[in-house]
Each structure stands twice: as structure tokens, then as C-alpha cells.
Design a protein around this motif. Structure first.
Motif, PDB file in Angstrom:
ATOM      1  N   ALA A  96     -75.412 -23.376-139.095  1.00 41.78           N
ATOM      2  CA  ALA A  96     -76.568 -23.377-139.887  1.00 41.78           C
ATOM      3  C   ALA A  96     -76.404 -22.849-141.473  1.00 41.78           C
ATOM      4  CB  ALA A  96     -77.702 -22.578-139.359  1.00 41.78           C
ATOM      5  N   ALA A  97     -75.346 -21.914-141.353  1.00 38.63           N
ATOM      6  CA  ALA A  97     -74.967 -21.505-142.730  1.00 38.63           C
ATOM      7  C   ALA A  97     -76.202 -20.749-143.452  1.00 38.63           C
ATOM      8  CB  ALA A  97     -74.349 -22.572-143.710  1.00 38.63           C
ATOM      9  N   ASP A  98     -76.821 -20.060-142.728  1.00 41.33           N
ATOM     10  CA  ASP A  98     -78.122 -19.333-143.195  1.00 41.33           C
ATOM     11  C   ASP A  98     -78.471 -17.966-142.375  1.00 41.33           C
ATOM     12  OD1 ASP A  98     -80.470 -18.987-144.211  1.00 41.33           O
ATOM     13  OD2 ASP A  98     -81.502 -20.802-143.575  1.00 41.33           O
ATOM     14  N   ALA A  99     -79.283 -17.404-142.948  1.00 46.79           N
ATOM     15  CA  ALA A  99     -79.645 -16.001-142.207  1.00 46.79           C
ATOM     16  C   ALA A  99     -79.977 -16.182-140.738  1.00 46.79           C
ATOM     17  CB  ALA A  99     -80.657 -15.088-143.118  1.00 46.79           C
ATOM     18  N   PRO A 100     -80.026 -15.106-139.912  1.00 42.54           N
ATOM     19  CA  PRO A 100     -80.855 -15.381-138.528  1.00 42.54           C
ATOM     20  C   PRO A 100     -82.129 -15.879-138.566  1.00 42.54           C
ATOM     21  CG  PRO A 100     -79.378 -13.219-138.655  1.00 42.54           C
ATOM     22  CD  PRO A 100     -79.522 -13.860-140.202  1.00 42.54           C
ATOM     23  N   ASN A 101     -82.550 -16.842-137.687  1.00 45.11           N
ATOM     24  CA  ASN A 101     -83.913 -17.096-137.852  1.00 45.11           C
ATOM     25  C   ASN A 101     -84.636 -16.367-136.400  1.00 45.11           C
ATOM     26  OD1 ASN A 101     -83.119 -18.679-135.497  1.00 45.11           O
ATOM     27  ND2 ASN A 101     -82.805 -20.653-136.920  1.00 45.11           N
ATOM     28  N   ALA A 102     -85.884 -16.998-136.123  1.00 41.34           N
ATOM     29  CA  ALA A 102     -86.472 -16.310-135.142  1.00 41.34           C
ATOM     30  C   ALA A 102     -85.850 -16.637-133.689  1.00 41.34           C
ATOM     31  CB  ALA A 102     -87.794 -17.072-134.942  1.00 41.34           C
ATOM     32  N   LEU A 152     -75.376  -8.907-136.362  1.00 40.98           N
ATOM     33  CA  LEU A 152     -75.790 -10.265-136.188  1.00 40.98           C
ATOM     34  C   LEU A 152     -77.227 -10.185-136.699  1.00 40.98           C
ATOM     35  CD1 LEU A 152     -74.195 -11.565-132.968  1.00 40.98           C
ATOM     36  CD2 LEU A 152     -73.781 -12.380-135.234  1.00 40.98           C
ATOM     37  N   GLU A 153     -77.937  -9.253-136.700  1.00 41.69           N
ATOM     38  CA  GLU A 153     -79.228  -9.317-137.045  1.00 41.69           C
ATOM     39  C   GLU A 153     -79.412  -9.372-138.599  1.00 41.69           C
ATOM     40  OE1 GLU A 153     -82.186  -7.256-134.003  1.00 41.69           O
ATOM     41  OE2 GLU A 153     -80.879  -5.820-134.978  1.00 41.69           O
ATOM     42  N   LYS A 154     -78.484  -8.913-139.418  1.00 38.80           N
ATOM     43  CA  LYS A 154     -78.815  -8.670-140.700  1.00 38.80           C
ATOM     44  C   LYS A 154     -78.647  -9.959-141.499  1.00 38.80           C
ATOM     45  CE  LYS A 154     -76.083  -4.159-140.614  1.00 38.80           C
ATOM     46  NZ  LYS A 154     -77.409  -3.429-141.041  1.00 38.80           N
ATOM     47  N   PRO A 155     -79.481  -9.952-142.649  1.00 44.46           N
ATOM     48  CA  PRO A 155     -79.783 -11.329-143.251  1.00 44.46           C
ATOM     49  C   PRO A 155     -78.503 -11.781-143.935  1.00 44.46           C
ATOM     50  CG  PRO A 155     -80.594  -9.513-144.506  1.00 44.46           C
ATOM     51  CD  PRO A 155     -80.097  -8.811-143.281  1.00 44.46           C
ATOM     52  N   ASN A 156     -77.422 -11.067-144.142  1.00 49.28           N
ATOM     53  CA  ASN A 156     -76.261 -11.833-144.769  1.00 49.28           C
ATOM     54  C   ASN A 156     -75.299 -12.266-144.028  1.00 49.28           C
ATOM     55  OD1 ASN A 156     -75.756  -9.240-143.763  1.00 49.28           O
ATOM     56  ND2 ASN A 156     -74.607  -8.212-145.402  1.00 49.28           N
ATOM     57  N   GLY A 157     -75.557 -12.798-142.777  1.00 53.63           N
ATOM     58  CA  GLY A 157     -74.805 -13.923-142.202  1.00 53.63           C
ATOM     59  C   GLY A 157     -73.290 -13.273-141.550  1.00 53.63           C
ATOM     60  N   LEU A 158     -72.534 -14.099-141.894  1.00 53.87           N
ATOM     61  CA  LEU A 158     -71.233 -14.065-141.214  1.00 53.87           C
ATOM     62  C   LEU A 158     -70.216 -13.073-142.436  1.00 53.87           C
ATOM     63  CD1 LEU A 158     -70.350 -17.351-139.473  1.00 53.87           C
ATOM     64  CD2 LEU A 158     -71.711 -15.387-138.631  1.00 53.87           C
ATOM     65  N   THR A 159     -70.306 -11.693-142.172  1.00 59.03           N
ATOM     66  CA  THR A 159     -69.705 -11.017-142.959  1.00 59.03           C
ATOM     67  C   THR A 159     -68.431 -10.408-142.553  1.00 59.03           C
ATOM     68  OG1 THR A 159     -70.630  -9.003-142.025  1.00 59.03           O
ATOM     69  CG2 THR A 159     -72.103 -10.041-143.724  1.00 59.03           C
ATOM     70  N   GLY A 160     -67.553  -9.944-143.359  1.00 55.67           N
ATOM     71  CA  GLY A 160     -66.435  -9.385-142.957  1.00 55.67           C
ATOM     72  C   GLY A 160     -66.595  -8.396-142.249  1.00 55.67           C
ATOM     73  N   ALA A 161     -67.695  -7.315-142.262  1.00 57.69           N
ATOM     74  CA  ALA A 161     -67.707  -6.309-141.131  1.00 57.69           C
ATOM     75  C   ALA A 161     -68.031  -6.986-139.770  1.00 57.69           C
ATOM     76  CB  ALA A 161     -68.859  -5.708-141.581  1.00 57.69           C
ATOM     77  N   LEU A 162     -68.680  -7.830-139.775  1.00 60.79           N
ATOM     78  CA  LEU A 162     -68.913  -8.624-138.291  1.00 60.79           C
ATOM     79  C   LEU A 162     -67.486  -9.164-137.741  1.00 60.79           C
ATOM     80  CD1 LEU A 162     -70.524  -9.712-136.153  1.00 60.79           C
ATOM     81  CD2 LEU A 162     -71.083 -11.700-137.475  1.00 60.79           C
ATOM     82  N   ALA A 163     -66.710  -9.622-138.760  1.00 59.64           N
ATOM     83  CA  ALA A 163     -65.396 -10.307-138.467  1.00 59.64           C
ATOM     84  C   ALA A 163     -64.491  -9.201-137.671  1.00 59.64           C
ATOM     85  CB  ALA A 163     -64.777 -11.002-139.632  1.00 59.64           C
ATOM     86  N   ARG A 164     -64.669  -8.265-138.563  1.00 55.19           N
ATOM     87  CA  ARG A 164     -63.877  -6.932-138.248  1.00 55.19           C
ATOM     88  C   ARG A 164     -64.086  -6.560-136.702  1.00 55.19           C
ATOM     89  NH1 ARG A 164     -59.108  -5.539-139.364  1.00 55.19           N
ATOM     90  NH2 ARG A 164     -59.375  -5.895-141.406  1.00 55.19           N
TER      91      ARG A 164
END
Length: 408
Positions: A40-46, A79-91
């Protein structure tokens, strides 16, 4: 092929009421949400938030003490944060893959590492992607998927070289050397390690040197050079700051003492690892090593006890082949029928997974005559010391560590 099929297969082998069901279910949920966010390349939706909340509830039911529990809960928060697939998530995903890897769940770990490498390709995540590819190289090798392993190591090294990241490039090169040892191509492994040591020493990359020293100890064991294996292993143990690596290094030092015929010291090392290691795969390896010592000691009851501890475990191809080899040796040593068929099964398992070094060992062992048991060690330290006093000094360290473990 269905994405994340290995997770579906893992769940398919369990009942939803099984205590072990929650962890792979939560892990699969994470990967599917990551896939969806990437597409989706977007922030999490409902819909994403609903899936996250449901999976988080499952993750909370994972037993306390399971290393994946806290990691998965942190992942759901990210995963709930609006900035999507971040480096912190990858780590955190990389940490989750490593927790699976340390439990010997390599197919699942490989899927997680592959997902990180695929979905976090931006320049700012390059270091994490390189580490994921290197980890995928090792996990895939452990499952017998040599093509994926070789491709992942090559890609990791290429990305690191392109970024001028010598430490991560050399770490991937050590992984390639490990694969050469597993294949039985010891000269190629030695050549790779010589290159690594030359550059790591010049650049002061101490942790790369620690990793390479451990692989050199592994290579020395495969070559029958057990004194140098103790020497390299202990140097690696002194240098490493990676706590997860220490158990594996200690196990290899103990294996080298076993190769020298110094079985009491070897037993000290294996018992320490078998009792204290938090990592399932390391405990399996130590148990197999203790099973081998029981054969050499003529301790038939202990042989049966150790075999019973691992016979139904989901061992990787290398440990499964080793187990079959030990079972064949034990049956022959204790005069039981069926050793020839077991040697054949061990050889087939090793050959099928391109574990040429183990296949060579099986062939050599199958040709040997039945050996007497309770024989003295094959040598004594005084006869051949390369590093005067070192074997005794390290043996004393292991003895004291074992006493501390037994004392509680």
C-alpha cells in the motif's frame, strides 16, 4: 508458492490449543501486515489496526520467557505508527528472526530475514538489509537450501562493498567460509579466512576477527587440528562481545578437547552448554556431543538417555545426519543389530543435503572395526603441546565453570 508458507506449515502441525501455537501465529500476522503495508506504501488504515490488535492479543498469550514475545509486542507497537516501514521496525524484525534462529527454527527465521531484505530496501536501511541477507545465508544453509544461502551471502557482500562497509562485507565472507567447511571444501574455507584476517587485522575490526576465529576453530576441528581449534576458539571467546555466540564457541572448544581424547575436559564444556545455554540448537548440539562421549566411555545407559532427549526433535540436516552417525556408532559399539543400515542412512542424509564433510566422516567410520570402550584418551597434553600450558589453563577454566554451574 504461498508467501510465508513455512509459517502456515508450522501452524498446520499444531492445534490452536497448543501452547506453541501463539508464537508462529503472531509471527505470521506480523509478516502479512508488513507485506500489506509495503504494497500500500501508506500508513496503517483501519483494517491494519484491527489486524494488529488481534495479533497483539495472541502475542500476549505467548509464554513468559519466550524471547520472541517481547520482540513481537514491540513490533506491533511500531506497526501502529503512521510512518510505516521504518528502520526501527526493520531492526526489530531482524531481532525476531534471530530469536527464531537461536531456537533452531531456521525455516521460519529464513522467511523473516528474507522479508526484511525484500521490504526495507531504501538507502537508509542498507546496513539492516545487509545483516538480514547475511543471516539469511546462514539460516538457509542450515535448512539445506544452498542456492538461497549462496545467493544471499553474495548479495550481502556486494551491497556492503558498494557502500564501503568493510566490516559487514567481511562478516558475509566468513559466512561463505562456513559454507565451504560444511561442504568439505576446507582449502577454500582457509583461503576465505586468510583474506578476512589480513584485512580485519589491518583495519582493527575486532568483532569481525572474533567471528573469523570461531570459524577457524570450526575449520580446525574439521581438519583434525584440535590443538589449534582450542587455541582459536578460546581467542574468539576472549574477543567476542556477542553473548549469543559464546555458547557456540564454548561448545566447539569442548569438541576440540574431545578430539584430543581429553574427555573429562570435553564433558565439562558440553555440560556447561547443555545446562546453561538459552538457545535450543546449541543445547541439541551439546547433547549430541555428550552422546558421543558416552559411546567412547562405553556408557550404554547414558547413550540411550541422550539419544532419547533428541530423537524426536526437529533437528536441522547437519544435526540429523550427525545423530544418525552417532546412533550407528553406538549400535556397533554396544553390539546391537542394525548399525550398517544406520551408517547408510547417515550417509544418505549427509549426501542429500550436500554435507560432504559429514559424508566423509560416515564413510570412514563405517569402514572401521568395532572399537574397545573405556580406553584412555588418545593422547596426553605433554606429548604434543603447540602452545605450552594453554590446554591445561583452558581446561582449568572449563572445570571451574562447570563446578559453578553444578553448584547452582
Amino acid at each position: 508458492m504461498v508467501r510465508h508458507q513455512v509459517f502456515f506449515e508450522s501452524l498446520g502441525a499444531l492445534d490452536a490449543s497448543d501452547p506453541g501455537w501463539s508464537s508462529p501465529f503472531a509471527g505470521l500476522s506480523v509478516l502479512r501486515i508488513v507485506d500489506s503495508l509495503a504494497a500500500a506504501a501508506d500508513a496503517p488504515n483501519a483494517a491494519h489496526r484491527a489486524a494488529i490488535n488481534a495479533a497483539r492479543a495472541t502475542a500476549r498469550s505467548i509464554r513468559e520467557g519466550d524471547p520472541s514475545r517481547a520482540i513481537l509486542l514491540r513490533i506491533f507497537d511500531l506497526l501502529e505508527k503512521p510512518n510505516g516501514l521504518t528502520g526501527a521496525l526493520a531492526r526489530e524484525l531482524l531481532a525476531y528472526g534471530r530469536s527464531l534462529d537461536l531456537e533452531g527454527r531456521w525455516p521460519l527465521a529464513a522467511d523473516v530475514f528474507g522479508t526484511v531484505a525484500e521490504k526495507f530496501r531504501s538507502r537508509r536501511n542498507r546496513a539492516i538489509v545487509i545483516e538480514s541477507l547475511t543471516a539469511l545465508g546462514a539460516a538457509a544453509r542450515n535448512t539445506g537450501d544452498w542456492e538461497t544461502s549462496e545467493r544471499s551471502y553474495a548479495e550481502a557482500q556486494h551491497m556492503a562493498d558498494s557502500a564501503g562497509d568493510r566490516a559487514r562485507s567481511l562478516t558475509a565472507q566468513v559466512g561463505i567460509a562456513n559454507s565451504h567447511v560444511a561442504h568439505g571444501n576446507l582449502p577454500a574455507a582457509d583461503a576465505e579466512l586468510e583474506e578476512v584476517f589480513a584485512e580485519a587485522g589491518t583495519a582493527g575490526l575486532q568483532q569481525v576477527e572474533a567471528i573469523a576465529l570461531h570459524t577457524r576453530a570450526y575449520l580446525a576441528i574439521a581438519s583434525g587440528d584440535y590443538q589449534n581449534a582450542v587455541h582459536y576458539g578460546y581467542r574468539s571467546l576472549e574477543l567476542t562481545i556477542d553473548e549469543t555466540a559464546r555458547d557456540r564457541i564454548l561448545g566447539d572448544i569442548a569438541a576440540a578437547y574431545a578430539g584430543l581424547g581429553l574427555r573429562e575436559t570435553a564433558r565439562d564444556g558440553f555440560l556447561i552448554v547443555a545446562v546453561t545455554s538459552p538457545h535450543q540448537w546449541v543445547r541439541w548440539q551439546a547433547t549430541l556431543n555428550l552422546m558421543e562421549l558416552a559411546i567412547e566411555d562405553g556408557a550404554e545407559r547414558l547413550f540411550d538417555d541422550y539419544y532419547a532427549q533428541v530423537q524426536n526433535e526437529p533437528l536441522d540436516p547437519r544435526l540429523r545426519a550427525f545423530l544418525l552417525l552417532l546412533k550407528a556408532r553406538g549400535f556397533r559399539t554396544f553390539g546391537r543389530a542394525g548399525s550398517e543400515a544406520l551408517f547408510a542412512a547417515a550417509h544418505e542424509e549427509a549426501t542429500r543435503h550436500r554435507l560432504h564433510q559429514i559424508a566423509f566422516e560416515v564413510e570412514a567410520e563405517a569402514k572401521r572395526e568395532r572399537q574397545p570402550v573405556n580406553v584412555p584418551g588418545r593422547a596426553t597434553v605433554a606429548e604434543f603441546e603447540v602452545y605450552p600450558g594453554e590446554l591445561d589453563r583452558i581446561a582449568e577454566v572449563l572445570m571451574h565453570l562447570r563446578k559453578e554451574v553444578v553448584a547452582g
